[in-house]
Design an enzyme around this catalytic site. Sequence first.
Site, short mmCIF file in Angstrom:
data_model
loop_
_atom_site.label_atom_id
_atom_site.label_comp_id
_atom_site.label_asym_id
_atom_site.label_seq_id
_atom_site.Cartn_x
_atom_site.Cartn_y
_atom_site.Cartn_z
N ASP A 84 1.90 2.25 8.51
CA ASP A 84 0.84 1.22 8.35
C ASP A 84 1.51 -0.48 7.33
O ASP A 84 1.00 -0.58 6.18
CB ASP A 84 0.76 2.41 6.91
CG ASP A 84 -1.45 1.72 6.70
OD1 ASP A 84 -1.79 0.59 7.53
OD2 ASP A 84 -2.10 1.77 6.18
N ASP A 143 0.83 -1.24 0.12
CA ASP A 143 -0.17 0.23 -0.42
C ASP A 143 1.28 1.29 -0.04
O ASP A 143 0.79 1.85 0.72
CB ASP A 143 -1.00 0.07 1.11
CG ASP A 143 -1.79 0.68 1.23
OD1 ASP A 143 -2.39 1.58 -0.62
OD2 ASP A 143 -2.88 0.75 2.02
N1 LIG Z 1 3.99 6.44 14.51
C1 LIG Z 1 2.85 7.42 13.78
N2 LIG Z 1 3.00 9.15 14.34
C2 LIG Z 1 1.96 9.81 13.33
N3 LIG Z 1 1.47 9.94 13.13
C3 LIG Z 1 0.73 8.60 12.57
C4 LIG Z 1 1.60 7.57 12.81
N4 LIG Z 1 0.80 6.20 12.67
C5 LIG Z 1 0.21 6.07 12.26
N5 LIG Z 1 0.05 7.95 11.82
C6 LIG Z 1 -0.95 8.39 11.63
O1 LIG Z 1 -2.42 8.22 11.18
C7 LIG Z 1 -3.07 7.60 9.95
C8 LIG Z 1 -3.68 5.63 9.89
O2 LIG Z 1 -2.40 5.04 10.29
P1 LIG Z 1 -2.52 4.21 9.42
O3 LIG Z 1 -2.33 4.73 7.96
O4 LIG Z 1 -1.53 2.50 9.64
O5 LIG Z 1 -3.60 3.83 9.14
P2 LIG Z 1 -5.02 3.06 8.58
O6 LIG Z 1 -4.75 4.92 6.98
O7 LIG Z 1 -6.03 3.14 8.97
O8 LIG Z 1 -4.67 2.43 7.48
P3 LIG Z 1 -4.96 1.99 5.82
O9 LIG Z 1 -4.60 3.35 4.99
O10 LIG Z 1 -4.23 0.53 5.74
O11 LIG Z 1 -6.45 2.10 5.87
C9 LIG Z 1 -2.16 7.77 9.66
O12 LIG Z 1 -2.37 8.47 7.86
C10 LIG Z 1 -1.21 9.22 9.62
O13 LIG Z 1 -1.60 10.57 9.78
MG LIG Z 2 -3.04 3.99 5.97
#
Ligand SMILES: Nc1ncnc2c1ncn2[C@@H]1O[C@H](COP(=O)(O)OP(=O)(O)OP(=O)(O)O)[C@@H](O)[C@H]1O
Ligand SMILES: [Mg+2]
Length: 222
Positions: A170, A153
Amino acid sequence: MKGGKEATVYLVGRGEERLAAKVYADLESRSFRNDAGYWAGVYVPDRRVAKALKQRSRVGQAAQQAIWVMREYANLWRLVEAGLPVPRPAIGPAVSECAEAGSVVLMEFVGHGDTPAPRLSDVRLSAAEAEAAYRQSVDLLLRLARLGLVHGDFSTYNLLWHDGRVVLIDVPQLLEVASAARQARELLERDVVSLVTSFRRHRVEGDAEALRREALRSLPRD
Ligand SMILES: Nc1ncnc2c1ncn2[C@@H]1O[C@H](COP(=O)(O)OP(=O)(O)OP(=O)(O)O)[C@@H](O)[C@H]1O
Ligand SMILES: [Mg+2]
């Protein structure tokens, strides 16, 4: 913080320390992840769980959620240990510790104070910054490929921009090429296209075909 398609990430405090807590959402909304490619090469030892996963029953969904959490910890640790720029998990690396984490991935908060670093999809960059961000992103994709790994992704939506550095997030769906060669190659090709396409808004025109060839060449040979 941002609510994604499948998880919500919260800022939590542990004493003075700031951590990011990624909580996997209710799985109803996440069935798109049943995309066969992501599950290729994932060995589920319990036959009943394997069957439940296939049928996407409630038990199957709970099992799936637990597997995502465990996989995200394991993958983050693996990438940290390989020296790649990802948030450092706050639990583990012992699998037994990660297993106690329930449905939450606790990790280093990437940001300043209480402000999370922006995603590369959300930030305005100068031409020089955009070039640097693209170069770092390509480097990351190729370093993964050399380790025999495909993110699955890989685009500016999952790349944070922190102090001029790109941080990859992610990672639950990270795939090992060795475990599923054909699917992994297809996912890698998809990642290359996502990366190049998502950088167009920064006016960076990457050469997708050249990167595709280089990425496939970077995969370890067996
Ligand atoms: N370690 C971190 N520190 C700061 N911000 C974070 C961190 N991890 C994630 N984020 C924020 O949270 C958002 C969502 O996290 P992540 O992309 O892991 O999950 P998701 O978007 O729900 O998964 P997917 O994109 O597969 O649907 C990210 O786009 C980012 O803005
Ligand atoms: Mg994500």
